[in-house]
Scaffold this motif. Sequence first.
Motif, PDB file in Angstrom:
ATOM      1  N   ARG A   1       0.827  -1.211   0.000  1.00 35.29           N
ATOM      2  CA  ARG A   1       0.000   0.000   0.000  1.00 35.29           C
ATOM      3  C   ARG A   1       0.861   1.261   0.000  1.00 35.29           C
ATOM      4  N   THR A   2       1.986   1.232   0.701  1.00 39.29           N
ATOM      5  CA  THR A   2       2.876   2.394   0.716  1.00 39.29           C
ATOM      6  C   THR A   2       3.419   2.670  -0.685  1.00 39.29           C
ATOM      7  N   PHE A   3       3.814   1.608  -1.384  1.00 42.77           N
ATOM      8  CA  PHE A   3       4.330   1.790  -2.745  1.00 42.77           C
ATOM      9  C   PHE A   3       3.257   2.354  -3.668  1.00 42.77           C
ATOM     10  N   LEU A   4       2.035   1.883  -3.524  1.00 40.85           N
ATOM     11  CA  LEU A   4       0.971   2.384  -4.385  1.00 40.85           C
ATOM     12  C   LEU A   4       0.647   3.848  -4.078  1.00 40.85           C
ATOM     13  N   LYS A   5       0.785   4.245  -2.814  1.00 36.06           N
ATOM     14  CA  LYS A   5       0.616   5.664  -2.487  1.00 36.06           C
ATOM     15  C   LYS A   5       1.725   6.498  -3.135  1.00 36.06           C
ATOM     16  N   LEU A   6       2.946   5.950  -3.131  1.00 37.07           N
ATOM     17  CA  LEU A   6       4.048   6.641  -3.811  1.00 37.07           C
ATOM     18  C   LEU A   6       3.777   6.733  -5.309  1.00 37.07           C
ATOM     19  N   SER A   7       3.164   5.676  -5.867  1.00 36.93           N
ATOM     20  CA  SER A   7       2.837   5.681  -7.290  1.00 36.93           C
ATOM     21  C   SER A   7       1.819   6.772  -7.622  1.00 36.93           C
ATOM     22  N   VAL A   8       0.852   6.972  -6.735  1.00 39.07           N
ATOM     23  CA  VAL A   8      -0.122   8.054  -6.931  1.00 39.07           C
ATOM     24  C   VAL A   8       0.589   9.406  -6.931  1.00 39.07           C
ATOM     25  N   GLY A   9       1.499   9.601  -5.982  1.00 42.57           N
ATOM     26  CA  GLY A   9       2.249  10.857  -5.916  1.00 42.57           C
ATOM     27  C   GLY A   9       3.105  11.064  -7.155  1.00 42.57           C
ATOM     28  N   ALA A  10       3.753   9.978  -7.616  1.00 42.04           N
ATOM     29  CA  ALA A  10       4.594  10.086  -8.819  1.00 42.04           C
ATOM     30  C   ALA A  10       3.753  10.432 -10.039  1.00 42.04           C
ATOM     31  N   ALA A  11       2.555   9.850 -10.123  1.00 43.50           N
ATOM     32  CA  ALA A  11       1.670  10.141 -11.260  1.00 43.50           C
ATOM     33  C   ALA A  11       1.272  11.611 -11.279  1.00 43.50           C
ATOM     34  N   LEU A  12       0.956  12.156 -10.120  1.00 39.57           N
ATOM     35  CA  LEU A  12       0.587  13.575 -10.058  1.00 39.57           C
ATOM     36  C   LEU A  12       1.757  14.464 -10.485  1.00 39.57           C
ATOM     37  N   ALA A  13       2.971  14.102 -10.029  1.00 38.06           N
ATOM     38  CA  ALA A  13       4.147  14.901 -10.393  1.00 38.06           C
ATOM     39  C   ALA A  13       4.425  14.828 -11.895  1.00 38.06           C
ATOM     40  N   THR A  14       4.345  13.627 -12.458  1.00 40.36           N
ATOM     41  CA  THR A  14       4.660  13.483 -13.892  1.00 40.36           C
ATOM     42  C   THR A  14       3.580  14.074 -14.776  1.00 40.36           C
ATOM     43  N   ILE A  15       2.341  14.085 -14.311  1.00 36.55           N
ATOM     44  CA  ILE A  15       1.285  14.751 -15.087  1.00 36.55           C
ATOM     45  C   ILE A  15       1.629  16.225 -15.259  1.00 36.55           C
ATOM     46  N   GLY A  16       2.049  16.861 -14.170  1.00 36.76           N
ATOM     47  CA  GLY A  16       2.425  18.276 -14.263  1.00 36.76           C
ATOM     48  C   GLY A  16       3.609  18.497 -15.182  1.00 36.76           C
ATOM     49  N   LEU A  17       4.650  17.662 -15.050  1.00 35.26           N
ATOM     50  CA  LEU A  17       5.858  17.831 -15.860  1.00 35.26           C
ATOM     51  C   LEU A  17       5.586  17.580 -17.336  1.00 35.26           C
ATOM     52  N   LYS A  18       4.872  16.510 -17.642  1.00 34.37           N
ATOM     53  CA  LYS A  18       4.650  16.154 -19.053  1.00 34.37           C
ATOM     54  C   LYS A  18       3.640  17.076 -19.728  1.00 34.37           C
ATOM     55  N   THR A  19       2.660  17.535 -18.969  1.00 32.16           N
ATOM     56  CA  THR A  19       1.714  18.492 -19.550  1.00 32.16           C
ATOM     57  C   THR A  19       2.433  19.796 -19.889  1.00 32.16           C
ATOM     58  N   ALA A  20       3.344  20.206 -19.007  1.00 33.92           N
ATOM     59  CA  ALA A  20       4.138  21.409 -19.294  1.00 33.92           C
ATOM     60  C   ALA A  20       5.026  21.187 -20.512  1.00 33.92           C
ATOM     61  N   ALA A  21       5.586  19.966 -20.644  1.00 31.78           N
ATOM     62  CA  ALA A  21       6.435  19.661 -21.800  1.00 31.78           C
ATOM     63  C   ALA A  21       5.637  19.756 -23.099  1.00 31.78           C
ATOM     64  N   TRP A  22       4.421  19.224 -23.085  1.00 39.01           N
ATOM     65  CA  TRP A  22       3.577  19.311 -24.285  1.00 39.01           C
ATOM     66  C   TRP A  22       3.183  20.768 -24.559  1.00 39.01           C
ATOM     67  N   TRP A  23       2.900  21.515 -23.497  1.00 42.57           N
ATOM     68  CA  TRP A  23       2.423  22.892 -23.663  1.00 42.57           C
ATOM     69  C   TRP A  23       3.481  23.764 -24.332  1.00 42.57           C
ATOM     70  N   VAL A  24       4.727  23.566 -23.954  1.00 41.76           N
ATOM     71  CA  VAL A  24       5.772  24.444 -24.496  1.00 41.76           C
ATOM     72  C   VAL A  24       6.237  23.999 -25.889  1.00 41.76           C
ATOM     73  N   THR A  25       6.053  22.725 -26.230  1.00 37.30           N
ATOM     74  CA  THR A  25       6.555  22.241 -27.516  1.00 37.30           C
ATOM     75  C   THR A  25       5.473  22.072 -28.573  1.00 37.30           C
ATOM     76  N   GLY A  26       4.264  21.715 -28.138  1.00 43.39           N
ATOM     77  CA  GLY A  26       3.202  21.403 -29.092  1.00 43.39           C
ATOM     78  C   GLY A  26       3.349  20.026 -29.710  1.00 43.39           C
ATOM     79  N   SER A  27       4.199  19.183 -29.135  1.00 46.30           N
ATOM     80  CA  SER A  27       4.465  17.852 -29.687  1.00 46.30           C
ATOM     81  C   SER A  27       3.343  16.876 -29.351  1.00 46.30           C
ATOM     82  N   VAL A  28       2.801  16.209 -30.365  1.00 47.88           N
ATOM     83  CA  VAL A  28       1.780  15.200 -30.117  1.00 47.88           C
ATOM     84  C   VAL A  28       2.391  13.982 -29.427  1.00 47.88           C
ATOM     85  N   GLY A  29       3.684  13.756 -29.657  1.00 46.93           N
ATOM     86  CA  GLY A  29       4.359  12.667 -28.963  1.00 46.93           C
ATOM     87  C   GLY A  29       4.390  12.920 -27.469  1.00 46.93           C
ATOM     88  N   LEU A  30       4.743  14.139 -27.084  1.00 45.91           N
ATOM     89  CA  LEU A  30       4.754  14.493 -25.660  1.00 45.91           C
ATOM     90  C   LEU A  30       3.336  14.553 -25.093  1.00 45.91           C
TER      91      LEU A  30
END
Length: 304
Positions: free
Chosen positions: A12-41
């Motif tokens: 359960r602790t690992f899955l909670k960490l996974s939830v936190g990691a997902a929230l962090a990567t959503i922010g990072l990757k959405t910003a990456a797509w926003w600045v580049t316009g890449s459909v891949g990103l």
Amino acid sequence: MPAAVATRLSVRTFLKLSVGAALATIGLKTAAWWVTGSVGLLSDAMESFVNLAAAVFALVMVTIAQAPADEDHPFGHSKAEYFSSGFEAMMILGASLAIIWAAVHRWMAPQPLADVGVGVALSVVSSLINGGLALAMLRAARDHESIALEADARHLMTDVWTSIGVAGGVLLVPVTGLLWLDPLLAIAVALNILREAASLLRRSVDGLMDRALNDEERARIDEALRGLAGDEVRFDHLRTRRAAGAKFCQLHMHVPGGWTLARAAAQREQVEARLIDAVGGLRVTIELLPVGKEPLGVDSPGVP
């Protein structure tokens, strides 16, 4: 994360960490797509939303799986983990189809990319987060024998390879001037994700169908029973099954009809202890029968 630390942390602790990691990567990757316009990103960011939903569902299912047996579920709730891995497979499948849809549209209408360096850097940071957590989760999944944790870890690792491929393609676009590389890479990523989804779905269905213990565990059980069998005691009708991290074994033990109940019960306890020593965490059910007596309607093979 060091292996010793990973082993101590609960599923359960690992899955909670996974939830936190997902929230962090959503922010990072959405910003990456926003600045580049890449459909891949963009496809990479979309998969992170899938990671979040899958991690939350896995956490719920693991919590249910760890609940003790009750009147309605006398064998426990371990199989809930298979629903988690099956759900992850379906989420991965949905993400891959959405990626292909977006990539085809971009292929038909190519667009130049902007601020590629910034976008790739953000994507790399998210990959480091997911990669480190996925490796620790895979080690813990083996220790805890949790298919839900393994499914989430493999999902994260798929996300890492997706990000690496996308970042490489995005970097090549301004170098080569080939705008179609971006959607092509997105489609390749989606096909790889489809493969992972098929594997997870197959294992989930297999687990729900009461698959037997693996060959190594069955061999240890057979060896233990051969060591306990003799002229007066024999075993047959051995069955095994696995439900996520829970392992079950049931068999018949034949003893002389002249034995007292106390002697037969003591022998059964010895057999149970030996089997649990052979396969850690095994839950053993032994039916006592007099030699020469076979229950009606049972035709499974004996112990070799």
